[in-house]
Design a protein around this motif. Structure first.
Motif, PDB file in Angstrom:
ATOM      1  N   ASP A  26       0.878  -1.172   0.000  1.00 31.58           N
ATOM      2  CA  ASP A  26       0.000   0.000   0.000  1.00 31.58           C
ATOM      3  C   ASP A  26       0.913   1.218   0.000  1.00 31.58           C
ATOM      4  O   ASP A  26       1.556   1.515   1.006  1.00 31.58           O
ATOM      5  N   VAL A  27       0.998   1.909  -1.130  1.00 31.01           N
ATOM      6  CA  VAL A  27       1.994   2.963  -1.321  1.00 31.01           C
ATOM      7  C   VAL A  27       1.404   4.307  -0.911  1.00 31.01           C
ATOM      8  O   VAL A  27       0.260   4.640  -1.256  1.00 31.01           O
ATOM      9  N   ARG A  28       2.205   5.081  -0.207  1.00 31.16           N
ATOM     10  CA  ARG A  28       1.734   6.389   0.233  1.00 31.16           C
ATOM     11  C   ARG A  28       2.681   7.518  -0.145  1.00 31.16           C
ATOM     12  O   ARG A  28       2.244   8.581  -0.557  1.00 31.16           O
ATOM     13  N   ASN A  29       3.978   7.280   0.022  1.00 26.80           N
ATOM     14  CA  ASN A  29       4.929   8.387  -0.092  1.00 26.80           C
ATOM     15  C   ASN A  29       6.064   8.102  -1.061  1.00 26.80           C
ATOM     16  O   ASN A  29       7.041   8.829  -1.081  1.00 26.80           O
ATOM     17  N   GLU A  30       5.940   7.058  -1.860  1.00 25.47           N
ATOM     18  CA  GLU A  30       7.046   6.644  -2.722  1.00 25.47           C
ATOM     19  C   GLU A  30       6.792   6.888  -4.201  1.00 25.47           C
ATOM     20  O   GLU A  30       7.521   6.398  -5.050  1.00 25.47           O
ATOM     21  N   PHE A  31       5.767   7.630  -4.541  1.00 27.73           N
ATOM     22  CA  PHE A  31       5.395   7.810  -5.943  1.00 27.73           C
ATOM     23  C   PHE A  31       6.375   8.724  -6.670  1.00 27.73           C
ATOM     24  O   PHE A  31       6.806   9.757  -6.142  1.00 27.73           O
ATOM     25  N   ARG A  32       6.706   8.343  -7.904  1.00 26.93           N
ATOM     26  CA  ARG A  32       7.411   9.247  -8.805  1.00 26.93           C
ATOM     27  C   ARG A  32       6.390  10.139  -9.503  1.00 26.93           C
ATOM     28  O   ARG A  32       5.235   9.731  -9.693  1.00 26.93           O
ATOM     29  N   PRO A  33       6.785  11.328  -9.925  1.00 21.74           N
ATOM     30  CA  PRO A  33       5.816  12.249 -10.524  1.00 21.74           C
ATOM     31  C   PRO A  33       5.478  11.972 -11.982  1.00 21.74           C
ATOM     32  O   PRO A  33       4.466  12.485 -12.487  1.00 21.74           O
ATOM     33  N   ASP A  34       6.297  11.171 -12.679  1.00 22.00           N
ATOM     34  CA  ASP A  34       6.060  10.975 -14.106  1.00 22.00           C
ATOM     35  C   ASP A  34       4.783  10.161 -14.329  1.00 22.00           C
ATOM     36  O   ASP A  34       4.459   9.259 -13.558  1.00 22.00           O
ATOM     37  N   PRO A  35       4.056  10.489 -15.397  1.00 25.32           N
ATOM     38  CA  PRO A  35       2.757   9.842 -15.630  1.00 25.32           C
ATOM     39  C   PRO A  35       2.884   8.358 -15.952  1.00 25.32           C
ATOM     40  O   PRO A  35       3.909   7.904 -16.466  1.00 25.32           O
TER      41      PRO A  35
END
Length: 226
Positions: A31-40
């Motif tokens: 369950d991801v919360r804070n590890e997202f990259r900004p690229d689409p």
């Protein structure tokens, strides 16, 4: 084709490597919360992920799900504000050290993920009487959750992280997204590519709860006597 002419075909058998890949994906899901990259998210990958969700089993082949793709920053900011209001309420439900730990957790990625997906259940789809839902009306909701799980696992295989946001008032989200009354909100998901993930669920890693043993939740022939 007449119904009597429809017959099962030989079931595909999977080899050891294919089976292990499936189990690896299941065990690597987070369950991801804070590890997202900004690229689409790549459109072709997103299409495969949504196709996997749409391939989920559903009661009476009802297929009650819809997938609302939310990219607009202003709309996501409104959803985030709804989360903050609900999260402040949730925080007050805990006491002492538990409250402090809750406050330290990041519980959403609404603004940091490049894509939000709201998964809904149209409870009117399939008509008034749906095969398999005659005695348990909530089977359509369970079917939609199966679609969410398919989406989650397919996303993990594509290198896309998913975070499920459950802390909001449904009426707030319904109003923001224009969802009709007969349609239920089942999941609000944040989606985006990830480079790093926790080796175990973050809540477990941070001491919120421990994972139960498999043996403790398996019972033979009925509920165990206490």
């Amino acid at each position: 084709m007449p119904a009597e002419a429809v017959v099962p075909q030989p079931a595909r058998q999977f080899d050891d490597r294919e089976r292990q890949t499936l189990y690896d994906i299941i065990n690597a899901r987070r369950d991801v919360r804070n590890e997202f990259r900004p690229d689409p998210v790549d459109p072709a990958a997103l299409r495969r992920i949504l196709a996997a969700a749409h391939a989920a089993p559903s009661v009476g082949l009802m297929q009650p799900w819809d997938f609302l793709l939310i990219r607009d920053p202003d709309r996501r900011a409104e959803v985030h504000a709804a989360f903050l209001r609900a999260n402040a309420e949730a925080e007050e439900m805990f006491d002492g050290d538990r409250k402090a730990l809750y406050r330290s957790l990041k519980l959403e990625g609404i603004l940091t993920a490049p894509l939000n997906i709201c998964v809904t259940c149209d409870r009117s789809r399939g008509g008034k009487v749906v095969l398999g839902r005659t005695h348990n009306r909530d089977m359509d909701l369970y079917s939609t959750v199966c679609a969410v799980q398919n989406l989650w696992l397919a996303a993990r295989a594509e290198g896309v992280g998913i975070g499920w946001v459950s802390i909001f008032r449904p009426e707030d989200l319904r109003g923001l997204l224009g969802i009709p009354d007969h349609v239920e909100i089942v999941a609000y998901l944040c989606a985006g590519y990830v480079d790093d993930l926790y080796t175990k669920p973050e809540l477990e890693a941070r001491g919120w709860r421990k994972r139960l043993t498999l043996e403790s939740v398996i019972h033979e022939n009925g509920w165990p006597a206490r």
